[in-house]
Structures are given as C-alpha cells and as structure tokens.
Scaffold this motif. Structure first.
Motif, PDB file in Angstrom:
ATOM      1  N   THR A  32      -4.752  -4.745 -11.276  1.00 51.82           N
ATOM      2  CA  THR A  32      -4.270  -6.105 -11.050  1.00 51.82           C
ATOM      3  C   THR A  32      -5.007  -7.095 -11.949  1.00 51.82           C
ATOM      4  O   THR A  32      -4.382  -7.942 -12.599  1.00 51.82           O
ATOM      5  CB  THR A  32      -4.431  -6.508  -9.567  1.00 51.82           C
ATOM      6  OG1 THR A  32      -3.626  -5.634  -8.766  1.00 51.82           O
ATOM      7  CG2 THR A  32      -4.010  -7.951  -9.321  1.00 51.82           C
ATOM      8  N   LYS A  50       3.209 -14.230  -4.709  1.00 50.82           N
ATOM      9  CA  LYS A  50       3.484 -13.039  -3.908  1.00 50.82           C
ATOM     10  C   LYS A  50       4.400 -12.059  -4.650  1.00 50.82           C
ATOM     11  O   LYS A  50       4.189 -10.849  -4.596  1.00 50.82           O
ATOM     12  CB  LYS A  50       4.114 -13.446  -2.558  1.00 50.82           C
ATOM     13  CG  LYS A  50       4.132 -12.343  -1.559  1.00 50.82           C
ATOM     14  CD  LYS A  50       2.721 -11.973  -1.142  1.00 50.82           C
ATOM     15  CE  LYS A  50       2.741 -10.970  -0.003  1.00 50.82           C
ATOM     16  NZ  LYS A  50       1.443 -10.385   0.241  1.00 50.82           N
ATOM     17  N   SER A  51       5.381 -12.571  -5.371  1.00 50.38           N
ATOM     18  CA  SER A  51       6.285 -11.703  -6.137  1.00 50.38           C
ATOM     19  C   SER A  51       5.529 -10.958  -7.235  1.00 50.38           C
ATOM     20  O   SER A  51       5.748  -9.757  -7.445  1.00 50.38           O
ATOM     21  CB  SER A  51       7.428 -12.501  -6.740  1.00 50.38           C
ATOM     22  OG  SER A  51       8.253 -13.018  -5.734  1.00 50.38           O
ATOM     23  N   GLU A  53       2.289 -10.366  -7.261  1.00 44.34           N
ATOM     24  CA  GLU A  53       1.372  -9.449  -6.569  1.00 44.34           C
ATOM     25  C   GLU A  53       2.107  -8.161  -6.174  1.00 44.34           C
ATOM     26  O   GLU A  53       1.591  -7.053  -6.384  1.00 44.34           O
ATOM     27  CB  GLU A  53       0.800 -10.131  -5.321  1.00 44.34           C
ATOM     28  CG  GLU A  53      -0.148  -9.281  -4.515  1.00 44.34           C
ATOM     29  CD  GLU A  53      -0.640  -9.976  -3.254  1.00 44.34           C
ATOM     30  OE1 GLU A  53      -1.202  -9.268  -2.409  1.00 44.34           O
ATOM     31  OE2 GLU A  53      -0.461 -11.206  -3.111  1.00 44.34           O
ATOM     32  N   ASN A  54       3.296  -8.312  -5.612  1.00 44.60           N
ATOM     33  CA  ASN A  54       4.082  -7.141  -5.201  1.00 44.60           C
ATOM     34  C   ASN A  54       4.499  -6.288  -6.398  1.00 44.60           C
ATOM     35  O   ASN A  54       4.473  -5.054  -6.325  1.00 44.60           O
ATOM     36  CB  ASN A  54       5.309  -7.564  -4.402  1.00 44.60           C
ATOM     37  CG  ASN A  54       4.954  -8.106  -3.043  1.00 44.60           C
ATOM     38  OD1 ASN A  54       3.893  -7.822  -2.494  1.00 44.60           O
ATOM     39  ND2 ASN A  54       5.842  -8.905  -2.479  1.00 44.60           N
ATOM     40  N   ALA A  57       1.448  -4.399  -7.580  1.00 49.79           N
ATOM     41  CA  ALA A  57       1.106  -3.352  -6.606  1.00 49.79           C
ATOM     42  C   ALA A  57       2.051  -2.155  -6.746  1.00 49.79           C
ATOM     43  O   ALA A  57       1.615  -0.997  -6.685  1.00 49.79           O
ATOM     44  CB  ALA A  57       1.147  -3.910  -5.192  1.00 49.79           C
ATOM     45  N   THR A  58       3.332  -2.426  -6.950  1.00 47.02           N
ATOM     46  CA  THR A  58       4.302  -1.342  -7.147  1.00 47.02           C
ATOM     47  C   THR A  58       3.981  -0.578  -8.427  1.00 47.02           C
ATOM     48  O   THR A  58       4.010   0.658  -8.446  1.00 47.02           O
ATOM     49  CB  THR A  58       5.739  -1.907  -7.198  1.00 47.02           C
ATOM     50  OG1 THR A  58       6.020  -2.544  -5.941  1.00 47.02           O
ATOM     51  CG2 THR A  58       6.762  -0.822  -7.473  1.00 47.02           C
TER      52      THR A  58
END
Length: 159
Positions: A32, A50-51, A53-54, A57-58
């Motif tokens: 990250t 948040k988008s 971050e997601n 993470a994916t």
C-alpha cells in the motif's frame, strides 16, 4: 489422542494462522505504501480514499495469492503442466497489456511489486525457470489489471 494432544494441535494451528495473518498484513501495508507513493508520483490528482484503499487491498491479495500459487505449482506440477500454464498466462497477459498503455507507470508499478515479492518471499530464488516466468507474467498481469481497474473507477487520470 488425548484431549491435551488435540489442544496442542489447535494451539499450533492458531499460532500458525496468526503468523500467516501478520505476514499478509505486513505485505499489504508495504505494498500500500509503495503503490500509493507511485500513484501519487504519476497521478498527482489521485486521492487516497476508501475506493483506492479497496483497490490496493485487492491488488495485494491478488499478488499474495498468485505468488503462493506459483510456488506451489512449481513444487508440485510436472514440467509439461507448468509449460501449459505459462502459455495460458502469456495469452491472457498479452490481452490485458493491449488494454494498458505500456508506459513507465506500469513498469515502475511492476518493479515495485517484484521487489516486494522477493523481499517477502525469498524462496522464489529457488523457482525453476518455468516457475520464475510464471510468477513474472502473473504479477505483471495483476499489475496491469490493477491499473486498468484504477482507470475504470476513475481513481487515476486516464491519459
């Protein structure tokens, strides 16, 4: 087996699970930081939300899963199956790359990914020729797919 023996096995399993979770969390955190640093450098208007971050993470999960899968395949697959897998992933990679501009951003992102893989999975140095090429192509495919996803979600500028 006695109750104590079962408890001991469960404790070992729980300890192993926690260690694996800590490893994954450390990898995801490092990825990250490095990935968002590159995104900020190449796409200064991008925001960490948040988008984003997601999406990162994916991407981290994809890289972890493909790395572990390739290591397992390299250990257990016969050479002809590794060759077949290599041919399949090469075709898929070429399709994904045709949708992404082969720019410096993709290459830097892929280099960042490879650096972290080698740092967190030093055993990859022992991969066979097929295993190494499988890992290289899989990680590049997931990197290109990640960049495409960022563009589609308008998390980075479309150039």
């Amino acid at each position: 087996m006695t109750h104590f023996g079962n408890q001991f096995d469960a404790d070992d399993y729980l300890k192993s699970f926690k260690e694996k979770e800590q490893f994954f969390d450390a990898f995801k955190e490092a990825l990250t930081l490095d990935v968002y640093s590159l995104i900020s450098k190449h796409h200064s208007h991008s925001k960490y939300n948040k988008s984003m971050e997601n999406a990162i993470a994916t991407y981290a999960n994809d890289i972890i899963n493909t790395t572990e899968s390739v290591i397992d395949k390299d250990e257990h697959y016969p050479e002809y199956r590794k060759q077949k897998e290599l041919n399949s992933i090469t075709k898929l990679l070429n399709k994904v790359l045709s949708a992404v501009d082969g720019d410096d951003f993709l290459e830097q992102m892929h280099l960042c990914c490879k650096k972290l893989i080698s740092q967190y999975y030093p055993g990859i140095l022992h991969l066979s020729n097929y295993g190494f090429r499988l890992l290289e192509r899989n990680s590049k495919m997931y990197t290109a797919s990640f960049i495409l996803s960022l563009k589609q979600k308008q998390l980075i500028d479309v150039e």
